[in-house]
Write a protein that holds these residues in place. Structure first.
Motif, PDB file in Angstrom:
ATOM      1  N   THR A   1       4.624  -6.965  66.554  1.00 27.03           N
ATOM      2  CA  THR A   1       4.180  -8.084  66.350  1.00 27.03           C
ATOM      3  C   THR A   1       5.641  -8.099  67.313  1.00 27.03           C
ATOM      4  O   THR A   1       5.379  -8.492  68.594  1.00 27.03           O
ATOM      5  CB  THR A   1       5.235  -9.122  65.862  1.00 27.03           C
TER       6      THR A   1
ATOM      7  N   ASP B   1      -2.814  -2.104  72.050  1.00 24.47           N
ATOM      8  CA  ASP B   1      -1.901  -2.493  70.621  1.00 24.47           C
ATOM      9  C   ASP B   1      -3.290  -2.185  69.675  1.00 24.47           C
ATOM     10  O   ASP B   1      -4.737  -2.098  69.951  1.00 24.47           O
ATOM     11  CB  ASP B   1      -2.145  -4.274  70.275  1.00 24.47           C
TER      12      ASP B   1
ATOM     13  N   TYR C   1      -4.543  -0.444  64.445  1.00 26.95           N
ATOM     14  CA  TYR C   1      -5.614   0.050  63.592  1.00 26.95           C
ATOM     15  C   TYR C   1      -6.041   1.250  63.819  1.00 26.95           C
ATOM     16  O   TYR C   1      -7.340   1.899  63.279  1.00 26.95           O
ATOM     17  CB  TYR C   1      -6.444  -0.728  63.643  1.00 26.95           C
TER      18      TYR C   1
ATOM     19  N   LYS D   1      -0.269  -1.433  58.735  1.00 29.91           N
ATOM     20  CA  LYS D   1      -1.528  -0.594  58.913  1.00 29.91           C
ATOM     21  C   LYS D   1      -1.939   0.348  58.086  1.00 29.91           C
ATOM     22  O   LYS D   1      -2.802   0.553  57.130  1.00 29.91           O
ATOM     23  CB  LYS D   1      -2.204  -1.026  59.544  1.00 29.91           C
TER      24      LYS D   1
HETATM   25  N1  PMP Z   1      -1.429  -6.609  66.338  1.00 27.64           N
HETATM   26  C1  PMP Z   1      -3.147  -6.567  65.818  1.00 27.64           C
HETATM   27  C2  PMP Z   1      -3.838  -6.058  66.269  1.00 27.64           C
HETATM   28  C3  PMP Z   1      -2.628  -6.816  64.686  1.00 27.64           C
HETATM   29  O1  PMP Z   1      -3.909  -7.346  62.982  1.00 27.64           O
HETATM   30  C4  PMP Z   1      -1.055  -7.724  63.547  1.00 27.64           C
HETATM   31  C5  PMP Z   1      -1.574  -7.809  61.905  1.00 27.64           C
HETATM   32  N2  PMP Z   1      -0.837  -6.482  61.654  1.00 27.64           N
HETATM   33  C6  PMP Z   1      -0.888  -7.028  64.813  1.00 27.64           C
HETATM   34  C7  PMP Z   1      -0.720  -6.427  65.773  1.00 27.64           C
HETATM   35  C8  PMP Z   1       0.839  -6.793  64.324  1.00 27.64           C
HETATM   36  O2  PMP Z   1       1.607  -6.133  62.907  1.00 27.64           O
HETATM   37  P1  PMP Z   1       3.137  -5.669  62.290  1.00 27.64           P
HETATM   38  O3  PMP Z   1       2.603  -5.906  61.546  1.00 27.64           O
HETATM   39  O4  PMP Z   1       3.582  -4.098  62.212  1.00 27.64           O
HETATM   40  O5  PMP Z   1       3.728  -6.948  63.513  1.00 27.64           O
END
Ligand code: PMP
Ligand code: GLN
Length: 386
Positions: free
Chosen positions: A101, A202, A205, A235
């Motif tokens: 994020t 991003d 996953y 994840k």
């Molecule tokens: N990008 C996507 C596509 C997500 O689904 C998420 C939520 N997990 C994030 C970013 C954020 O990841 P994080 O919890 O590492 O901040």
């Protein structure tokens, strides 16, 4: 304070996130939460112990270095080489962030000027819209449409204007589960090179791919120097609360992102950074088991959703299934999700909140399957009552 709204106009209408709203609803109604994507089982014990040890041994309890601890930056670089053959210099080409994020926020804030356009795959993860808005830029959706949710590269070509600065790519894609194919990635990369666009990708996953394989776009010709590669531990290691993420890319890009990042959080998650360095070095068996477990869960939930009457779009990746509620005689996903807890004690996410083109997403609902098998089975039993 006068009549001027308190919330600035860039964030107007963004209220609270759908994940916060739906998780609160799950708690308030005692429902099974298949909404917000977090596992109900923590990641490996040995990695949790590594974090506890770091705290007790006094590693990371004070501000860690701005770019992240050297051990984690080295582990990220090793991970990119081990899985994708990509080489990054841990000192100049890797940056540790507060989850993906913050990486997304810092990258967008660093690389955009007001008035720039960002093309992103729609439905988009909610923080993209908010961060593009905070940067004063404009989002331009490339809509993935049911049932296939494939990007149309001719449409992408037509969306590019002289104001386009950046393509924001997400594969595996939340919420549709689309995993971009090598051909699709090549097509996107060619357009990025031809129009001299930056790419933010991003890949949170990356280890949850069930059909095909994960391919970082940064590996394609001409892409390394223009791509900000983002991922995180949440994840892959089932520790979504630790908020350890990272950026990998060419030194100039990483330096720009670091400039924004240092004024957002400066640093975060000191002791967890040590544990994630260990996690990234887990043997292949860990990553294989993660994928196999989630494949089983995907099929368990997908079959249950089919039996309950939904149209199910089986995802190639992520831990979400998108469905259409039309066969149940329903049309409005938001209303459906708000009533679902009282109807049968299950919480899901209405995909419409991830769309600008609300008609395209109105009847879609997303379900998370990163839950224990018995929890998924109970959710399915409840949904069959619909
Ligand atoms: N990008 C996507 C596509 C997500 O689904 C998420 C939520 N997990 C994030 C970013 C954020 O990841 P994080 O919890 O590492 O901040
Ligand atoms: N990425 C998670 C999801 O899509 C949620 C993260 C959050 O709550 N911001 O469900």
């Amino acid at each position: 304070m006068g009549t001027r709204p308190l919330l600035n106009r860039r964030l107007a209408g963004m209220g609270s996130t759908i994940f916060a709203e739906m998780s609160a609803l799950a708690v308030a109604t005692g429902s099974i939460n298949l909404g917000q994507g977090f596992p109900d089982t923590d990641g490996p014990r040995e990695i949790a112990e590594a974090a506890a040890r770091a705290v007790l041994d006094g590693r990371g309890n004070q501000y860690p270095p701005g770019p992240g601890i050297p051990e984690l930056r080295a582990a990220v670089a090793e991970h990119q080489r081990r899985f994708y053959g990509l080489s990054y210099d841990p000192d100049t080409e890797v940056l540790v962030t507060a989850g993906a994020t913050e990486a997304i926020a810092a990258a967008l804030l660093a690389l955009l000027e007001p008035g720039d356009e960002v093309i992103a795959l729609e439905p988009f993860y909610d923080s993209y819209a908010a961060c593009i808005a905070m940067a004063g830029a404009t989002r331009v959706p490339l809509t993935l449409r049911a049932p296939g949710f494939r990007p149309d590269l001719d449409e992408l070509r037509a969306l590019i204007t002289p104001r386009t600065r950046l393509l924001l790519v997400n594969t595996p894609h939340n919420p549709t589960g689309t995993v971009l194919t090598p051909d699709e990635l090549r097509g996107i990369a060619e357009l990025a090179c031809a129009h001299d666009l930056l790419v933010i990708t991003d890949e949170v996953y990356e280890h949850l791919v069930f059909a095909g394989a994960h391919h970082p776009i940064a590996a394609l010709p001409g892409m390394r120097e223009r791509t900000v590669n983002i991922s995180s531990a949440g994840k892959t290691f089932s520790f979504t609360g630790w908020k350890v993420g990272w950026v990998a890319g060419a030194p100039e890009l990483v330096a720009a992102v670091r400039t924004a990042k240092q004024y957002l959080t400066f640093v975060s998650a000191g002791p967890f950074q040590y544990a994630v360095a260990d996690a990234l070095r887990l043997p292949d068996a860990y990553f294989d088991t993660l994928r196999a477990d989630h494949l089983r869960k995907r099929d368990l939930l997908a079959e249950g959703l089919v039996a309950a009457g939904f149209e199910v779009f089986r995802p190639q990746g992520t831990y979400f299934i998108t469905t259409d509620i039309t066969p149940l005689g329903e049309t409005d996903g938001l209303e459906f999700c708000r009533k679902l807890p009282e109807r049968c004690g299950v919480v899901a996410i209405p995909n419409v909140v991830f769309y600008d083109d609300t008609e395209a997403g109105r009847s879609q609902v997303r379900w998370a399957f990163c839950k224990r098998d018995d929890v998924l089975a109970e959710a399915v039993a409840r949904l069959r009552r619909l």
